[in-house]
Design an enzyme around this catalytic site. Structure first.
Site, PDB file in Angstrom:
ATOM      1  N   GLY A  84     -54.989 148.745 131.666  1.00  0.00           N
ATOM      2  CA  GLY A  84     -54.997 147.299 131.476  1.00  0.00           C
ATOM      3  C   GLY A  84     -53.598 146.742 131.366  1.00  0.00           C
ATOM      4  O   GLY A  84     -52.910 146.516 132.372  1.00  0.00           O
ATOM      5  N   GLN A 117     -66.403 142.119 137.836  1.00  0.00           N
ATOM      6  CA  GLN A 117     -67.143 142.233 136.566  1.00  0.00           C
ATOM      7  C   GLN A 117     -67.961 140.963 136.342  1.00  0.00           C
ATOM      8  O   GLN A 117     -67.464 139.851 136.509  1.00  0.00           O
ATOM      9  CB  GLN A 117     -66.169 142.435 135.391  1.00  0.00           C
ATOM     10  CG  GLN A 117     -66.932 142.874 134.137  1.00  0.00           C
ATOM     11  CD  GLN A 117     -66.070 142.959 132.892  1.00  0.00           C
ATOM     12  OE1 GLN A 117     -65.420 141.991 132.512  1.00  0.00           O
ATOM     13  NE2 GLN A 117     -66.073 144.114 132.249  1.00  0.00           N
ATOM     14  N   TYR A 130     -70.408 140.403 124.084  1.00  0.00           N
ATOM     15  CA  TYR A 130     -71.019 139.330 124.883  1.00  0.00           C
ATOM     16  C   TYR A 130     -72.546 139.512 124.962  1.00  0.00           C
ATOM     17  O   TYR A 130     -73.097 140.401 124.311  1.00  0.00           O
ATOM     18  CB  TYR A 130     -70.337 139.251 126.259  1.00  0.00           C
ATOM     19  CG  TYR A 130     -68.868 138.893 126.097  1.00  0.00           C
ATOM     20  CD1 TYR A 130     -68.503 137.685 125.500  1.00  0.00           C
ATOM     21  CD2 TYR A 130     -67.856 139.769 126.473  1.00  0.00           C
ATOM     22  CE1 TYR A 130     -67.160 137.361 125.298  1.00  0.00           C
ATOM     23  CE2 TYR A 130     -66.513 139.450 126.271  1.00  0.00           C
ATOM     24  CZ  TYR A 130     -66.176 138.244 125.673  1.00  0.00           C
ATOM     25  OH  TYR A 130     -64.861 137.929 125.461  1.00  0.00           O
ATOM     26  N   ARG A 178     -70.418 148.532 131.572  1.00  0.00           N
ATOM     27  CA  ARG A 178     -69.411 148.697 130.515  1.00  0.00           C
ATOM     28  C   ARG A 178     -70.053 148.481 129.151  1.00  0.00           C
ATOM     29  O   ARG A 178     -70.829 147.537 128.969  1.00  0.00           O
ATOM     30  CB  ARG A 178     -68.272 147.693 130.716  1.00  0.00           C
ATOM     31  CG  ARG A 178     -67.053 148.027 129.849  1.00  0.00           C
ATOM     32  CD  ARG A 178     -65.851 147.161 130.145  1.00  0.00           C
ATOM     33  NE  ARG A 178     -64.635 147.943 129.960  1.00  0.00           N
ATOM     34  CZ  ARG A 178     -63.485 147.461 129.500  1.00  0.00           C
ATOM     35  NH1 ARG A 178     -63.359 146.192 129.220  1.00  0.00           N
ATOM     36  NH2 ARG A 178     -62.440 148.252 129.345  1.00  0.00           N
TER      37      ARG A 178
HETATM   38  C1  FMN Z   1     -55.437 139.810 128.873  1.00  0.00           C
HETATM   39  C2  FMN Z   1     -56.657 140.668 128.713  1.00  0.00           C
HETATM   40  C3  FMN Z   1     -57.868 140.231 129.236  1.00  0.00           C
HETATM   41  C4  FMN Z   1     -59.024 141.040 129.129  1.00  0.00           C
HETATM   42  N1  FMN Z   1     -60.184 140.620 129.731  1.00  0.00           N
HETATM   43  C5  FMN Z   1     -61.256 141.449 129.755  1.00  0.00           C
HETATM   44  C6  FMN Z   1     -62.402 141.112 130.535  1.00  0.00           C
HETATM   45  O1  FMN Z   1     -62.469 140.078 131.210  1.00  0.00           O
HETATM   46  N2  FMN Z   1     -63.447 141.987 130.508  1.00  0.00           N
HETATM   47  C7  FMN Z   1     -63.419 143.161 129.793  1.00  0.00           C
HETATM   48  O2  FMN Z   1     -64.388 143.917 129.815  1.00  0.00           O
HETATM   49  N3  FMN Z   1     -62.310 143.516 129.076  1.00  0.00           N
HETATM   50  C8  FMN Z   1     -61.238 142.712 129.061  1.00  0.00           C
HETATM   51  N4  FMN Z   1     -60.095 143.110 128.416  1.00  0.00           N
HETATM   52  C9  FMN Z   1     -60.022 144.464 127.799  1.00  0.00           C
HETATM   53  C10 FMN Z   1     -59.392 145.471 128.793  1.00  0.00           C
HETATM   54  O3  FMN Z   1     -60.271 145.735 129.884  1.00  0.00           O
HETATM   55  C11 FMN Z   1     -59.070 146.841 128.137  1.00  0.00           C
HETATM   56  O4  FMN Z   1     -60.262 147.426 127.682  1.00  0.00           O
HETATM   57  C12 FMN Z   1     -58.089 146.724 126.973  1.00  0.00           C
HETATM   58  O5  FMN Z   1     -57.012 145.859 127.291  1.00  0.00           O
HETATM   59  C13 FMN Z   1     -57.533 148.100 126.564  1.00  0.00           C
HETATM   60  O6  FMN Z   1     -56.853 148.721 127.643  1.00  0.00           O
HETATM   61  P1  FMN Z   1     -55.228 148.695 127.769  1.00  0.00           P
HETATM   62  O7  FMN Z   1     -54.685 149.238 126.472  1.00  0.00           O
HETATM   63  O8  FMN Z   1     -54.919 149.568 128.941  1.00  0.00           O
HETATM   64  O9  FMN Z   1     -54.823 147.272 127.972  1.00  0.00           O
HETATM   65  C14 FMN Z   1     -58.952 142.289 128.470  1.00  0.00           C
HETATM   66  C15 FMN Z   1     -57.722 142.715 127.924  1.00  0.00           C
HETATM   67  C16 FMN Z   1     -56.578 141.925 128.057  1.00  0.00           C
HETATM   68  C17 FMN Z   1     -55.279 142.432 127.503  1.00  0.00           C
END
Ligand code: FMN
Length: 361
Positions: A313, A99, A170, A222
């Site tokens: 995630g 990404q 962002y 995204r």
């Molecule tokens: C620790 C952490 C770091 C994340 N870093 C990013 C990232 O670098 N880029 C991004 O688009 N989303 C990021 N997210 C969002 C996740 O991609 C995802 O959309 C979100 O956690 C919801 O999915 P989940 O319920 O399966 O965790 C992050 C989420 C978490 C928990």
């Protein structure tokens, strides 16, 4: 739709199934953004059984860095260690997608050593937000070029694709948002002008792939469907943007959501989830990745009613073998503890642990 069916993307990259790791920064890179051994282990451990791993985000320019411990792809020096990262992911047979992003105003002077930049000189409505400086034309063109150069590096580092991060407030989203973009030149004003920067980034990335990849290489995008600020991105703005994205040669769209079943905050779009509206709008032209709150087989199946891929995630953070368990029908072994409790049991890089501990407090 079955989660274990393979799918060939437009570029020719084939994902062996519909499960992908959601991009998650693990705040564990070296201070200069170089990948650490711990990060490689973290991803390698979690890639088993997945169709693809989308890495945590990597900044395409130095002033696009969002926080300490983030990955960088801003210089050719990053290619060596990133190659080890793609190899670590490939060991299990998963595809590796990097990404790429620019944080824009969602950073700090402390992190980048200078005043943050954005579409306009408007601070975000969050605690401790810093006042950004408006980018000039020359700088905008340079950032578009930087996305192209980042793509060239991702290709050289052996990745199977890049995901352009146009979500989560962002820089790409900052241009599309009427909150952060108050420009009156060609890069702001109407919906069309506010979309010009993200669409130019996509064109530059696709051109780089065409010119230099020489092998199937995927490009995804995204996006976040709405903003809660006034002014802010409305769901119908996003539906308009999706029509523009549909016309690009993208391999997939990826909707950033806290829960895959979430409904829009717009009273005119309450018949189904945001994911379902966008999936219907895409009419099968571009595969869609949904995300948010997946913790079980039922969640995966529910999500895949409105998307081609399910991104996972936090469940993969606490349950590195989640996909393996689904495939082997060992669903009784899936970890279902609350995240805050479950992370206590896991080996993970120390900065990552501290970051998550704070998140789940
Ligand atoms: C620790 C952490 C770091 C994340 N870093 C990013 C990232 O670098 N880029 C991004 O688009 N989303 C990021 N997210 C969002 C996740 O991609 C995802 O959309 C979100 O956690 C919801 O999915 P989940 O319920 O399966 O965790 C992050 C989420 C978490 C928990």
């Amino acid at each position: 739709m079955k989660f274990n069916e393979s799918l060939a993307l437009r570029s020719g990259v084939v994902l062996r199934n519909r499960l992908v790791m959601a991009p998650m920064t693990i705040v564990s890179s070296f201070h200069d953004g170089t990948v650490t051994k711990e990060e490689i282990q973290h991803y390698a451990m979690r890639s088993k059984g997945l169709g693809a791993v989308i890495t945590g985000t990597a900044n395409v320019t130095d002033n696009g860095k969002g926080w300490p411990g983030e990955l960088t792809i801003a210089t050719d020096e990053a290619i060596g260690a990133l190659t080890q990262l793609s190899e670590g992911i490939h060991q299990s047979g998963a595809k590796a997608i990097l990404q790429i992003f620019h944080a824009g105003r969602m950073t700090s002077q402390k992190t980048i050593g200078e005043q943050p930049v954005s579409a306009s000189a408007f601070a975000a409505e969050i605690p401790n937000a810093e006042q950004p400086r408006e980018l000039d034309n020359f700088e905008i063109e340079a950032i578009i070029e930087a996305f192209g150069q980042a793509t060239r590096r991702a290709i050289a580092a052996g990745f199977d694709g890049v995901e352009i991060h146009g979500a989560n407030t962002y820089l790409l989203q900052q241009f599309f948002s009427p909150h952060s973009n108050r420009r009156t030149d060609e890069w702001g004003g109407s919906l069309e002008k506010r979309a010009k920067f993200p669409l130019a980034v996509i064109d530059r990335v696709l051109a780089e792939v065409k010119n230099t990849a020489g092998r199937p290489f995927a490009v995804g995008y995204r996006l976040s469907p709405v903003e809660i600020t006034e002014p802010g991105i409305k769901f119908e703005d996003t539906l308009w943007l999706v029509e523009q994205l549909k016309a690009k040669e993208l391999d997939y769209l990826h909707l950033s959501l806290k829960h895959f079943g979430r409904k829009s905050n717009d009273k005119n779009y309450q018949d189904k989830s945001e994911l379902a509206y966008i999936h219907d709008a895409l009419k099968g032209r571009v595969p869609l990745i949904g995300v948010g709150g997946v913790r079980s087989l039922e969640d995966v199946e529910g999500l895949l009613e409105n998307a081609e891929f399910a991104a996972i995630g936090q469940q993969l953070l606490i349950d590195p073998e989640f996909a393996v368990k689904l495939i082997a029908k060992r669903t009784d072994e899936i970890i279902s503890k609350p995240f805050g409790e479950a992370i206590q049991d896991l080996p993970m890089p120390h900065p990552m642990f501290k970051y998550l501990e704070k998140r789940y407090q």
